[in-house]
Design a protein around this motif. Sequence first.
Motif, PDB file in Angstrom:
ATOM      1  N   UNK A   1      52.516  12.029 101.694  1.00  0.00           N
ATOM      2  CA  UNK A   1      53.943  12.133 101.985  1.00  0.00           C
ATOM      3  C   UNK A   1      54.579  10.751 101.905  1.00  0.00           C
ATOM      4  N   UNK A   2      55.618  10.633 101.109  1.00  0.00           N
ATOM      5  CA  UNK A   2      56.201   9.319 100.841  1.00  0.00           C
ATOM      6  C   UNK A   2      57.721   9.380 100.947  1.00  0.00           C
ATOM      7  N   UNK A   3      58.284   8.360 101.607  1.00  0.00           N
ATOM      8  CA  UNK A   3      59.735   8.201 101.684  1.00  0.00           C
ATOM      9  C   UNK A   3      60.188   7.490 100.417  1.00  0.00           C
ATOM     10  N   UNK A   4      60.958   8.194  99.581  1.00  0.00           N
ATOM     11  CA  UNK A   4      61.352   7.635  98.289  1.00  0.00           C
ATOM     12  C   UNK A   4      62.237   6.402  98.428  1.00  0.00           C
ATOM     13  N   UNK A   5      62.900   6.244  99.571  1.00  0.00           N
ATOM     14  CA  UNK A   5      63.781   5.089  99.760  1.00  0.00           C
ATOM     15  C   UNK A   5      63.061   3.903 100.401  1.00  0.00           C
TER      16      UNK A   5
ATOM     17  N   UNK B   1      46.641   6.801  92.858  1.00  0.00           N
ATOM     18  CA  UNK B   1      47.624   6.439  91.833  1.00  0.00           C
ATOM     19  C   UNK B   1      48.917   5.944  92.471  1.00  0.00           C
ATOM     20  N   UNK B   2      49.347   6.604  93.530  1.00  0.00           N
ATOM     21  CA  UNK B   2      50.563   6.177  94.233  1.00  0.00           C
ATOM     22  C   UNK B   2      50.385   4.792  94.846  1.00  0.00           C
ATOM     23  N   UNK B   3      49.223   4.543  95.446  1.00  0.00           N
ATOM     24  CA  UNK B   3      48.964   3.233  96.048  1.00  0.00           C
ATOM     25  C   UNK B   3      48.991   2.132  94.992  1.00  0.00           C
ATOM     26  N   UNK B   4      48.395   2.412  93.849  1.00  0.00           N
ATOM     27  CA  UNK B   4      48.388   1.412  92.787  1.00  0.00           C
ATOM     28  C   UNK B   4      49.800   1.150  92.264  1.00  0.00           C
ATOM     29  N   UNK B   5      50.591   2.207  92.134  1.00  0.00           N
ATOM     30  CA  UNK B   5      51.958   2.046  91.642  1.00  0.00           C
ATOM     31  C   UNK B   5      52.797   1.226  92.616  1.00  0.00           C
ATOM     32  N   UNK B   6      52.641   1.492  93.925  1.00  0.00           N
ATOM     33  CA  UNK B   6      53.436   0.745  94.906  1.00  0.00           C
ATOM     34  C   UNK B   6      52.970  -0.710  95.005  1.00  0.00           C
TER      35      UNK B   6
ATOM     36  N   UNK C   1      40.698  15.557  93.645  1.00  0.00           N
ATOM     37  CA  UNK C   1      41.908  15.468  92.821  1.00  0.00           C
ATOM     38  C   UNK C   1      43.106  15.029  93.653  1.00  0.00           C
ATOM     39  N   UNK C   2      43.189  15.509  94.875  1.00  0.00           N
ATOM     40  CA  UNK C   2      44.290  15.109  95.762  1.00  0.00           C
ATOM     41  C   UNK C   2      44.187  13.630  96.125  1.00  0.00           C
ATOM     42  N   UNK C   3      42.967  13.158  96.371  1.00  0.00           N
ATOM     43  CA  UNK C   3      42.775  11.740  96.699  1.00  0.00           C
ATOM     44  C   UNK C   3      43.162  10.869  95.511  1.00  0.00           C
ATOM     45  N   UNK C   4      42.817  11.292  94.313  1.00  0.00           N
ATOM     46  CA  UNK C   4      43.146  10.510  93.127  1.00  0.00           C
ATOM     47  C   UNK C   4      44.656  10.370  92.959  1.00  0.00           C
ATOM     48  N   UNK C   5      45.400  11.395  93.322  1.00  0.00           N
ATOM     49  CA  UNK C   5      46.857  11.295  93.259  1.00  0.00           C
ATOM     50  C   UNK C   5      47.372  10.251  94.244  1.00  0.00           C
TER      51      UNK C   5
ATOM     52  N   UNK D   1      43.207  -3.721 101.823  1.00  0.00           N
ATOM     53  CA  UNK D   1      43.748  -2.661 102.681  1.00  0.00           C
ATOM     54  C   UNK D   1      43.717  -1.326 101.952  1.00  0.00           C
ATOM     55  N   UNK D   2      44.049  -1.356 100.656  1.00  0.00           N
ATOM     56  CA  UNK D   2      44.030  -0.125  99.871  1.00  0.00           C
ATOM     57  C   UNK D   2      42.648   0.490  99.809  1.00  0.00           C
ATOM     58  N   UNK D   3      41.622  -0.350  99.656  1.00  0.00           N
ATOM     59  CA  UNK D   3      40.250   0.157  99.627  1.00  0.00           C
ATOM     60  C   UNK D   3      39.870   0.812 100.956  1.00  0.00           C
ATOM     61  N   UNK D   4      40.318   0.207 102.052  1.00  0.00           N
ATOM     62  CA  UNK D   4      40.046   0.800 103.366  1.00  0.00           C
ATOM     63  C   UNK D   4      40.752   2.148 103.519  1.00  0.00           C
ATOM     64  N   UNK D   5      41.980   2.223 103.035  1.00  0.00           N
ATOM     65  CA  UNK D   5      42.736   3.474 103.129  1.00  0.00           C
ATOM     66  C   UNK D   5      42.069   4.573 102.303  1.00  0.00           C
ATOM     67  N   UNK D   6      41.594   4.221 101.122  1.00  0.00           N
ATOM     68  CA  UNK D   6      40.919   5.207 100.272  1.00  0.00           C
ATOM     69  C   UNK D   6      39.627   5.685 100.934  1.00  0.00           C
ATOM     70  N   UNK D   7      38.906   4.744 101.558  1.00  0.00           N
ATOM     71  CA  UNK D   7      37.676   5.121 102.255  1.00  0.00           C
ATOM     72  C   UNK D   7      37.960   6.102 103.379  1.00  0.00           C
ATOM     73  N   UNK D   8      39.062   5.892 104.096  1.00  0.00           N
ATOM     74  CA  UNK D   8      39.433   6.827 105.169  1.00  0.00           C
ATOM     75  C   UNK D   8      39.745   8.211 104.600  1.00  0.00           C
ATOM     76  N   UNK D   9      40.446   8.237 103.461  1.00  0.00           N
ATOM     77  CA  UNK D   9      40.804   9.521 102.864  1.00  0.00           C
ATOM     78  C   UNK D   9      39.567  10.272 102.369  1.00  0.00           C
ATOM     79  N   UNK D  10      38.562   9.537 101.921  1.00  0.00           N
ATOM     80  CA  UNK D  10      37.362  10.158 101.371  1.00  0.00           C
ATOM     81  C   UNK D  10      36.322  10.497 102.433  1.00  0.00           C
TER      82      UNK D  10
END
Length: 230
Positions: free
Chosen positions: A65-69, A212-217, A205-209, A122-131
């Motif tokens: 869930x992301x706030x577009x603004x 992708x969002x983390x990398x884009x931001x 597949x959901x984690x990969x999405x 930080x991103x790697x830690x967040x991905x680890x939590x999601x997985x």
Amino acid sequence: MSLLLFIQSAVTEGSEIAAEVAENEINYIDMAIKGGWIMIPLLLLSFVAVYIFFERYFAIKKAATEDLSFMNKIKDYILEGKLDSALSLCEQVDNPVSRMIAKGISRIGRPLQDVNTAIENVGNLEISRLEKGLPTLATVAGGAPMIGFLGTVIGMIKAFFDMASAGSNIDVGVLSSGIYTAMVTTVAGLVVGIIAYFAYNFLVARVEKVVFTLEARTMEFMDLLNEPAA
């Protein structure tokens, strides 16, 4: 009159056939019990798989869930030099993207490579939590059919043992117990394994999405830091 008797006879026979079918209908609970003790670990694995799927599904959904603004507000705060306000906004949003951006903001003033490295950590830690839990779900997907096949082997051994013990008095009833164990555990193991397999791939597949969002931001934030120097 004969037609009426024929109809009554047909209805009676139909009722008797329906009653016989109902009596012989498969009782899945009894069938599962005949699978033997192998059904217990399979049942536990099914509970584990269901729990992990729903727990991870809602966790990943929340993270996605992301706030577009959000990034626009961060950009305005940084360009205006209001780093404290930007950090406060990150704390309010509190999702993987905001935590990564907060780490990047806290490193502003250092070399861009250091900022990027801090964000990636930080991103790697967040991905680890999601997985978290996904390896266990993958283990269930692979292990459940193996346990089912173990039950198959045990059931066939039992059937042959009963056959040897019966000698010349072999009948279907003697072999039915072992065959039940063999077939029921196979089906149960495959059902649990297939469901866990599809659930695992769905969550991946959901984690990969989210990744992708983390990398884009991250790229968007790093571009933002380069703007004042342009």
